[in-house]
Design a protein around this motif. Structure first.
Motif, PDB file in Angstrom:
ATOM      1  N   LYS A  93       0.841  -1.187   0.000  1.00 17.83           N
ATOM      2  CA  LYS A  93       0.000   0.000   0.000  1.00 17.83           C
ATOM      3  C   LYS A  93       0.873   1.232   0.000  1.00 17.83           C
ATOM      4  N   LEU A  94       0.440   2.202  -0.755  1.00 18.94           N
ATOM      5  CA  LEU A  94       1.212   3.423  -0.876  1.00 18.94           C
ATOM      6  C   LEU A  94       1.457   4.055   0.492  1.00 18.94           C
ATOM      7  N   HIS A  95       0.406   4.038   1.295  1.00 18.28           N
ATOM      8  CA  HIS A  95       0.506   4.613   2.629  1.00 18.28           C
ATOM      9  C   HIS A  95       1.644   3.952   3.417  1.00 18.28           C
ATOM     10  N   ASP A  96       1.727   2.627   3.322  1.00 21.72           N
ATOM     11  CA  ASP A  96       2.772   1.896   4.046  1.00 21.72           C
ATOM     12  C   ASP A  96       4.149   2.178   3.466  1.00 21.72           C
ATOM     13  N   LEU A  97       4.185   2.315   2.163  1.00 19.49           N
ATOM     14  CA  LEU A  97       5.458   2.623   1.510  1.00 19.49           C
ATOM     15  C   LEU A  97       5.980   3.979   1.995  1.00 19.49           C
ATOM     16  N   ILE A  98       5.074   4.934   2.091  1.00 22.43           N
ATOM     17  CA  ILE A  98       5.493   6.272   2.536  1.00 22.43           C
ATOM     18  C   ILE A  98       5.978   6.219   3.988  1.00 22.43           C
ATOM     19  N   SER A  99       5.287   5.448   4.827  1.00 20.67           N
ATOM     20  CA  SER A  99       5.761   5.314   6.212  1.00 20.67           C
ATOM     21  C   SER A  99       7.157   4.701   6.223  1.00 20.67           C
ATOM     22  N   MET A 100       7.345   3.728   5.351  1.00 21.46           N
ATOM     23  CA  MET A 100       8.625   3.023   5.292  1.00 21.46           C
ATOM     24  C   MET A 100       9.765   3.988   4.898  1.00 21.46           C
ATOM     25  N   VAL A 101       9.545   4.798   3.868  1.00 16.30           N
ATOM     26  CA  VAL A 101      10.621   5.694   3.434  1.00 16.30           C
ATOM     27  C   VAL A 101      10.836   6.818   4.449  1.00 16.30           C
ATOM     28  N   THR A 102       9.747   7.223   5.117  1.00 15.92           N
ATOM     29  CA  THR A 102       9.879   8.269   6.133  1.00 15.92           C
ATOM     30  C   THR A 102      10.726   7.755   7.298  1.00 15.92           C
ATOM     31  N   GLU A 103      10.458   6.524   7.706  1.00 13.39           N
ATOM     32  CA  GLU A 103      11.237   5.928   8.791  1.00 13.39           C
ATOM     33  C   GLU A 103      12.713   5.810   8.417  1.00 13.39           C
ATOM     34  N   ALA A 104      12.950   5.339   7.203  1.00  9.46           N
ATOM     35  CA  ALA A 104      14.339   5.203   6.751  1.00  9.46           C
ATOM     36  C   ALA A 104      15.029   6.565   6.756  1.00  9.46           C
ATOM     37  N   ALA A 105      14.308   7.586   6.318  1.00 11.01           N
ATOM     38  CA  ALA A 105      14.895   8.928   6.288  1.00 11.01           C
ATOM     39  C   ALA A 105      15.179   9.405   7.704  1.00 11.01           C
ATOM     40  N   ASP A 106      14.250   9.130   8.612  1.00 11.50           N
ATOM     41  CA  ASP A 106      14.417   9.559   9.993  1.00 11.50           C
ATOM     42  C   ASP A 106      15.680   8.938  10.595  1.00 11.50           C
ATOM     43  N   GLN A 107      15.859   7.665  10.281  1.00  9.08           N
ATOM     44  CA  GLN A 107      17.033   6.967  10.802  1.00  9.08           C
ATOM     45  C   GLN A 107      18.324   7.551  10.220  1.00  9.08           C
ATOM     46  N   ALA A 150      19.425  17.688  11.683  1.00 14.72           N
ATOM     47  CA  ALA A 150      18.095  18.091  12.155  1.00 14.72           C
ATOM     48  C   ALA A 150      17.711  17.486  13.505  1.00 14.72           C
ATOM     49  N   GLN A 151      18.699  17.044  14.242  1.00 16.24           N
ATOM     50  CA  GLN A 151      18.382  16.402  15.521  1.00 16.24           C
ATOM     51  C   GLN A 151      17.941  17.390  16.592  1.00 16.24           C
ATOM     52  N   GLU A 152      18.338  18.655  16.436  1.00 15.12           N
ATOM     53  CA  GLU A 152      18.038  19.616  17.497  1.00 15.12           C
ATOM     54  C   GLU A 152      16.637  20.222  17.366  1.00 15.12           C
ATOM     55  N   TYR A 153      15.911  19.868  16.283  1.00 19.38           N
ATOM     56  CA  TYR A 153      14.595  20.478  16.100  1.00 19.38           C
ATOM     57  C   TYR A 153      13.525  19.727  16.864  1.00 19.38           C
ATOM     58  N   PRO A 154      12.418  20.440  17.171  1.00 18.65           N
ATOM     59  CA  PRO A 154      11.308  19.761  17.842  1.00 18.65           C
ATOM     60  C   PRO A 154      10.801  18.578  17.003  1.00 18.65           C
ATOM     61  N   GLU A 155      10.270  17.606  17.697  1.00 19.93           N
ATOM     62  CA  GLU A 155       9.745  16.381  17.096  1.00 19.93           C
ATOM     63  C   GLU A 155       8.921  16.604  15.819  1.00 19.93           C
ATOM     64  N   THR A 156       7.950  17.504  15.885  1.00 17.55           N
ATOM     65  CA  THR A 156       7.061  17.681  14.729  1.00 17.55           C
ATOM     66  C   THR A 156       7.835  18.163  13.503  1.00 17.55           C
ATOM     67  N   GLU A 157       8.769  19.069  13.719  1.00 18.36           N
ATOM     68  CA  GLU A 157       9.568  19.563  12.593  1.00 18.36           C
ATOM     69  C   GLU A 157      10.442  18.463  12.030  1.00 18.36           C
ATOM     70  N   ARG A 158      11.011  17.680  12.942  1.00 14.41           N
ATOM     71  CA  ARG A 158      11.892  16.606  12.482  1.00 14.41           C
ATOM     72  C   ARG A 158      11.114  15.588  11.658  1.00 14.41           C
ATOM     73  N   ILE A 159       9.884  15.304  12.088  1.00 14.17           N
ATOM     74  CA  ILE A 159       9.071  14.342  11.347  1.00 14.17           C
ATOM     75  C   ILE A 159       8.731  14.886   9.963  1.00 14.17           C
ATOM     76  N   GLU A 160       8.450  16.180   9.906  1.00 17.68           N
ATOM     77  CA  GLU A 160       8.150  16.807   8.612  1.00 17.68           C
ATOM     78  C   GLU A 160       9.375  16.727   7.690  1.00 17.68           C
ATOM     79  N   ILE A 161      10.551  16.981   8.259  1.00 23.36           N
ATOM     80  CA  ILE A 161      11.775  16.886   7.455  1.00 23.36           C
ATOM     81  C   ILE A 161      11.973  15.441   6.977  1.00 23.36           C
ATOM     82  N   ALA A 162      11.731  14.492   7.874  1.00 26.98           N
ATOM     83  CA  ALA A 162      11.894  13.079   7.500  1.00 26.98           C
ATOM     84  C   ALA A 162      10.918  12.696   6.383  1.00 26.98           C
TER      85      ALA A 162
END
Ligand code: ARG
Length: 586
Positions: free
Chosen positions: A397-411, A419-431
């Motif tokens: 599912k596309l939705h799952d694929l996007i979660s997968m790439v977002t997680e990989a980017a976050d890692q 981008a580690q010093e930014y608040p959680e929400t900003e970091r997630i948006e960047i990821a």
């Protein structure tokens, strides 16, 4: 005026002055940068037509352009190539024009009316990786066409009129026979059905498997599809609801990829055209009857293998994928007045499009002046070398694929300490932005016709030819400009470049118009991806050598900042044309 056009004009003039065709003056980027930045090879074909030795012609041309203060090097090589290098001052002047141009030197083309058909998900079926590739490639082509100045429409062309709709109607009738949709005598309002997208998607594999096994069920589905198409009201009402549920989900999916369509049409959109179209083609003798079915002969004299006739309607009167596609060509030409139709669809549908296009020509539906093109692409493969699937073997599912790439980017962000010093929400948006950048660039950096391996580790890396590398480069350039501004410095007029890295960056940035033109001509966004990577690497070389903040000559410092700013504008544009966002900061 682009740099190459400008040079071509100068050399064209010179050829004309010697009584030769000015088209011989075409200047191209040199294959041998060690000998010159550009070259003009017109003397060789000129020698063939005039019988004069090519070196003599080339020398003649060089003598004519010699005095021009634009050229630092004009030398002959081989049988009559002319190597050309620009003077530093001319290069600076030419690039100042690019800086002053809001379109960064890219001229607008003579506009054509283009339609890009891409995405193409099916109602009630999941979007699979083929649709993902179509979406990524098609969206990039649409953006490029539009930027070049073409009047461009993107259409999602939903698969919403095929047998799967009949199968679903039959299945819902089995489960809820009491619903009024199935009562032909019913005249009241139809209720809203209680069904989720998940139900719908779970239903499709079941019913399609059953239709394969059970001919009675298959026949029921076929009849239901036929009756739906013929306008049976309960079926149409049910169809509308299934369509809307699926459409809403697809819209959400596309939005999460950052993709917006101008038209959300589908196969069903052209239904009303089909009857009159077939009638007209019958009268014209283009459509004929064959064993009860309606066909168009599409064989051509040069065919190497036999081309079967194009099926417009089955013997039971039912319509097919072919039928709606033919009627869609008609709608796009007649109603939307399109001149170029680009179908971004899996290469495995080549035969289908070959047939549709031939039928459209035979039937006079698309005159020769309308371009019909299948923009084929290969598959995105998993580690097993086969089209990418989930570990369980299902479509992802596309939705799952996007979660997968977002997680990989976050890692990757955390590994690279970005981008580690930014608040959680900003970091997630960047990821999220980086994850999508990884996914899209991973796709677009390959030529569309090649199959490629979905290698998330590589795609998400901040090093190498990747989306994240380019996004990070752009963000870093932004911060360079911010720091300069804080130090009270601002960009100024370009001065002639002093070192090679600076000069190379300028020359590289000058190629933008040709790269975009060529990319669209070849319908191959990988050229933009490649070029964006080169811009970033050339910039990094320049930036390593030229220490902007420490520079003592204020004019040179301001000129460097202007160059940095231009690099950012181009990089931003290039990423945007690939459908990739640049985070505000990282
Ligand atoms: N729905 C089709 C599929 O899933 C793709 C549609 C492509 N566009 C077209 N005009 N046929 O294969």
């Amino acid at each position: 005026m682009t740099l190459l056009n400008d040079l071509t004009r100068i050399f064209g003039d010179a050829f004309e002055q010697t009584g030769l065709d000015r088209a011989l003056g075409t200047v191209v980027v040199s294959q041998r940068p060690d000998l010159g930045e550009f070259q003009c090879n017109g003397a060789l074909p000129a020698a063939k037509t005039t019988g004069r030795p090519p070196r003599e012609i080339a020398q003649d041309i060089v003598d004519r352009v010699q005095g021009d203060d634009r050229f630092a090097v004009l030398s002959l090589a081989g049988p009559g190539f002319i190597n050309i290098s620009l003077t530093d001052s001319f290069l600076a002047k030419a690039m100042q024009l690019v800086i002053d141009d809001p379109r960064v030197g890219v001229p607008e083309v003579r506009p054509r009316k283009v339609l890009v058909d891409y995405g193409g998900p099916n109602v009630a079926k999941e979007m699979h990786v083929g649709h993902l590739r179509a979406t990524i490639i098609g969206d990039s082509l649409k953006r490029i066409a539009r930027f070049l100045g073409h009047d461009t429409l993107g259409d999602a062309h939903f698969g919403d009129w095929g047998t799967q709709m009949g199968m679903l109607i039959v299945e819902i009738a089995h489960r809820n026979p009491e619903l009024p949709f199935f009562d032909p005598a019913y005249t009241g309002q139809y209720p809203a059905i209680d069904i989720t997208l998940d139900d719908l998607e779970a239903m499709y594999p079941l019913v399609s498997a059953r239709c394969v096994e059970d001919p009675v069920e298959a026949d029921r589905a076929r009849i239901a599809t036929f009756e739906l198409q013929q306008g049976r009201s309960g079926y149409r009402a049910l169809w509308q609801q299934l369509h809307d549920i699926s459409m809403a989900a697809h819209r959400r999916d596309f939005a999460s990829l950052g993709v917006e369509f101008d038209l959300w049409h589908g196969e069903s959109t052209v239904h009303e055209r089909i009857g009159p179209m077939i009638e007209r083609l019958r009268e014209a003798g283009v459509v004929t009857e064959s064993e009860g079915a309606m066909v168009i002969a599409i064989d051509e004299p040069g065919d190497k293998t036999e081309m079967p006739p194009f099926l417009v309607a089955k013997s039971d009167g039912g319509f097919l994928y072919s039928t709606t596609d033919l009627a869609t060509v008609e709608a796009r030409v007649d109603e939307l007045k399109r001149e170029v139709l680009l179908y971004v669809v899996d290469a495995r549908q080549s035969f289908h499009f070959d047939q549709v296009f031939r039928a459209a020509r035979r039937g006079g539906i698309a005159p020769e002046s309308v371009e019909l093109e299948h923009i084929k692409f290969g598959t995105m493969n998993g580690p097993d070398g086969r089209p990418f699937q989930t570990r369980k073997g299902g479509v992802l599912k596309l939705h799952d694929l996007i979660s997968m790439v977002t997680e990989a980017a976050d890692q990757r962000l955390s590994e690279a300490d970005i981008a580690q010093e930014y608040p959680e929400t900003e970091r997630i948006e960047i990821a999220r932005q980086v994850g999508l950048g990884a996914l899209k660039f991973g796709d677009l950096s390959n030529h569309r016709t090649s199959n490629y391996l979905f290698d998330l580790d590589r795609f998400a890396s901040f090093e190498g030819k990747t989306g994240p590398y380019l996004q990070y480069s752009a963000v870093r350039i932004k911060s360079i400009l911010r720091n300069a501004e804080e130090a009270g410095l601002s960009p100024g007029p370009l001065v002639p470049p002093g070192v090679d890295t600076e000069r190379n960056l300028l020359l590289h940035l000058a190629r933008l118009p040709e790269v975009l033109e060529r990319t669209f001509e070849l319908r191959a966004p990988n050229h933009v991806a490649e070029y964006a990577y080169d811009v970033a690497t050339q910039f990094n070389r320049f930036y390593e050598e030229c220490h902007i903040l420490r520079e003592e000559d204020p004019a040179r410092q301001a000129s460097w900042l202007a160059l940095v700013d231009l690099t950012l504008r181009e990089l931003h544009l290039l990423l945007d044309l690939l459908g990739i966002e640049v985070p505000e900061k990282m």
